[in-house]
Design a protein around this motif. Structure first.
Motif, mmCIF file in Angstrom:
data_model
loop_
_atom_site.group_PDB
_atom_site.id
_atom_site.type_symbol
_atom_site.label_atom_id
_atom_site.label_comp_id
_atom_site.label_asym_id
_atom_site.label_seq_id
_atom_site.Cartn_x
_atom_site.Cartn_y
_atom_site.Cartn_z
ATOM 1 N N VAL A 36 42.079 45.786 49.529
ATOM 2 C CA VAL A 36 42.774 44.845 50.182
ATOM 3 C C VAL A 36 42.470 43.400 49.559
ATOM 4 O O VAL A 36 43.336 42.594 49.370
ATOM 5 C CB VAL A 36 42.169 44.564 51.785
ATOM 6 C CG1 VAL A 36 42.715 43.032 52.122
ATOM 7 C CG2 VAL A 36 42.698 45.699 52.552
ATOM 8 N N THR A 37 41.160 43.187 48.976
ATOM 9 C CA THR A 37 40.804 42.069 48.457
ATOM 10 C C THR A 37 41.586 42.014 46.999
ATOM 11 O O THR A 37 42.170 40.835 46.712
ATOM 12 C CB THR A 37 39.430 42.132 48.162
ATOM 13 O OG1 THR A 37 38.528 42.088 49.171
ATOM 14 C CG2 THR A 37 39.107 41.053 47.275
ATOM 15 N N THR A 51 40.743 34.747 39.898
ATOM 16 C CA THR A 51 39.595 34.850 38.862
ATOM 17 C C THR A 51 38.566 35.949 39.576
ATOM 18 O O THR A 51 38.301 36.743 38.948
ATOM 19 C CB THR A 51 38.652 33.633 38.643
ATOM 20 O OG1 THR A 51 39.314 32.569 38.096
ATOM 21 C CG2 THR A 51 37.317 33.917 38.122
ATOM 22 N N LEU A 52 38.524 35.966 40.845
ATOM 23 C CA LEU A 52 38.008 36.974 41.777
ATOM 24 C C LEU A 52 38.510 38.304 41.662
ATOM 25 O O LEU A 52 37.814 39.273 41.330
ATOM 26 C CB LEU A 52 37.692 36.512 43.116
ATOM 27 C CG LEU A 52 37.170 37.562 44.063
ATOM 28 C CD1 LEU A 52 35.640 37.666 43.673
ATOM 29 C CD2 LEU A 52 37.349 36.919 45.544
ATOM 30 N N ASN A 53 39.931 38.129 41.633
ATOM 31 C CA ASN A 53 40.790 39.170 41.407
ATOM 32 C C ASN A 53 40.309 40.089 40.107
ATOM 33 O O ASN A 53 40.007 41.222 40.038
ATOM 34 C CB ASN A 53 42.144 39.043 41.359
ATOM 35 C CG ASN A 53 42.959 40.476 41.597
ATOM 36 O OD1 ASN A 53 43.210 40.975 40.312
ATOM 37 N ND2 ASN A 53 43.674 40.682 42.637
ATOM 38 N N LYS A 54 40.246 39.357 38.870
ATOM 39 C CA LYS A 54 40.097 39.982 37.834
ATOM 40 C C LYS A 54 38.428 40.359 37.525
ATOM 41 O O LYS A 54 38.315 41.565 37.116
ATOM 42 C CB LYS A 54 40.126 38.851 36.708
ATOM 43 C CG LYS A 54 40.127 39.222 35.177
ATOM 44 C CD LYS A 54 40.424 38.283 34.099
ATOM 45 C CE LYS A 54 40.410 38.661 32.775
ATOM 46 N NZ LYS A 54 40.618 37.830 31.872
ATOM 47 N N ILE A 55 37.357 39.811 38.198
ATOM 48 C CA ILE A 55 36.411 40.256 38.402
ATOM 49 C C ILE A 55 36.036 41.435 39.077
ATOM 50 O O ILE A 55 35.638 42.564 38.391
ATOM 51 C CB ILE A 55 35.037 39.259 39.089
ATOM 52 C CG1 ILE A 55 35.234 37.854 37.974
ATOM 53 C CG2 ILE A 55 34.115 39.917 39.100
ATOM 54 C CD1 ILE A 55 34.457 36.693 38.828
ATOM 55 N N ILE A 56 36.417 41.473 40.150
ATOM 56 C CA ILE A 56 36.631 42.916 40.970
ATOM 57 C C ILE A 56 37.302 44.102 40.277
ATOM 58 O O ILE A 56 36.706 45.157 40.155
ATOM 59 C CB ILE A 56 37.113 42.673 42.211
ATOM 60 C CG1 ILE A 56 36.306 41.809 43.233
ATOM 61 C CG2 ILE A 56 37.290 43.917 43.199
ATOM 62 C CD1 ILE A 56 36.955 41.419 44.425
ATOM 63 N N GLY A 57 38.444 43.682 39.566
ATOM 64 C CA GLY A 57 39.106 44.768 39.087
ATOM 65 C C GLY A 57 38.581 45.309 37.850
ATOM 66 O O GLY A 57 38.496 46.502 37.494
ATOM 67 N N THR A 58 37.827 44.401 37.089
ATOM 68 C CA THR A 58 36.959 44.720 35.840
ATOM 69 C C THR A 58 35.850 45.753 36.364
ATOM 70 O O THR A 58 35.420 46.654 35.712
ATOM 71 C CB THR A 58 36.597 43.638 35.170
ATOM 72 O OG1 THR A 58 37.603 42.875 34.791
ATOM 73 C CG2 THR A 58 35.540 44.060 33.818
ATOM 74 N N LEU A 59 34.932 45.320 37.571
ATOM 75 C CA LEU A 59 34.102 45.941 37.944
ATOM 76 C C LEU A 59 34.431 47.502 38.503
ATOM 77 O O LEU A 59 33.662 48.650 38.024
ATOM 78 C CB LEU A 59 33.413 45.294 39.131
ATOM 79 C CG LEU A 59 32.376 44.219 38.817
ATOM 80 C CD1 LEU A 59 32.197 43.356 40.002
ATOM 81 C CD2 LEU A 59 31.529 44.336 37.933
#
Length: 221
Positions: A36-37, A51-59
């Protein structure tokens, strides 16, 4: 010999079901939050935060890139901290949940992206809040796809339990390795494979049935 086989299979099946059930619950909770995020924080999303989206996607991509057997080993200290031991079905739940959550998160993300943007825009036009859109539009509209995706994830967790059995997690995987392979019990090895196949088929059949039921009810409305 037959009673011995049945007892071993029953004990292994109970441990596998225990791991699959709890791991699926925890992985689903984490996966829904991740999926969902990822959808709502993407560029032009209802809660855009690139930015948050990219961080979560990378993790997520980082965790998914690790072979599961390596991930289990890396998470042994975490399991020991959480449940007090790194062996047994309960300890395996920690690794299984963390290992399956990113995979499930991507599945949920893709399922939610299938929802028509027109329905989201219509909800915005009616003054719906982001949380209302998430729980009243996104998730309900994507429910059939979500059920199918969750079914795939539960099957993957079932397969992961077999891998976890190689390092002392218990269950059918451990039974196949310790008794079937290492002790040259071909009967146990074959029986274990049959039980795992039957379990996977049952999960797939149940998931498909739930998805079809949801679609059938929608057509009747």
């Amino acid at each position: 010999m037959r009673d011995d086989l049945l007892d071993l299979l029953w004990e292994g099946l109970k441990e596998t079901l225990y791991m699959v059930a709890w791991s699926s619950v925890f992985a689903l909770l984490i996966g829904i939050a991740l999926g969902v995020t990822l959808v709502v924080t993407e560029r032009n999303g209802i809660l855009a935060a690139p930015t948050l989206n990219k961080i979560i996607g990378t993790l997520i991509n980082g965790v998914r890139s690790l072979p599961f057997i390596i991930l289990i080993v890396l998470l042994l200290p975490v399991a020991r901290f959480v449940v007090g031991t790194s062996l047994g079905p309960t300890a395996a739940i920690v690794s299984l949940s963390i290992g399956a959550a990113p995979f499930l998160g991507r599945i949920i993300e893709n399922s939610l992206k299938e929802v028509s943007s027109g329905k989201i825009e219509a909800a915005k036009a009616m003054g719906a809040t982001p949380w209302t859109i998430i729980f009243r539009v996104l998730i309900p509209e994507a429910l059939p796809a979500l059920v199918r995706g969750i079914t795939i994830a539960v099957i993957a967790i079932t397969e992961f339990t077999a891998v976890a059995g190689a390092i002392g997690a218990g269950g059918l995987g451990s039974l196949a390795i310790r008794f079937g392979y290492q002790r040259f019990r071909v009967d146990i090895l074959i029986a274990t494979v049959i039980v795992i196949i039957a379990l996977v088929q049952l999960i797939q059949f149940s998931g498909d049935g739930v998805a079809r039921s949801i679609l059938r009810r929608r057509r009747q409305l």
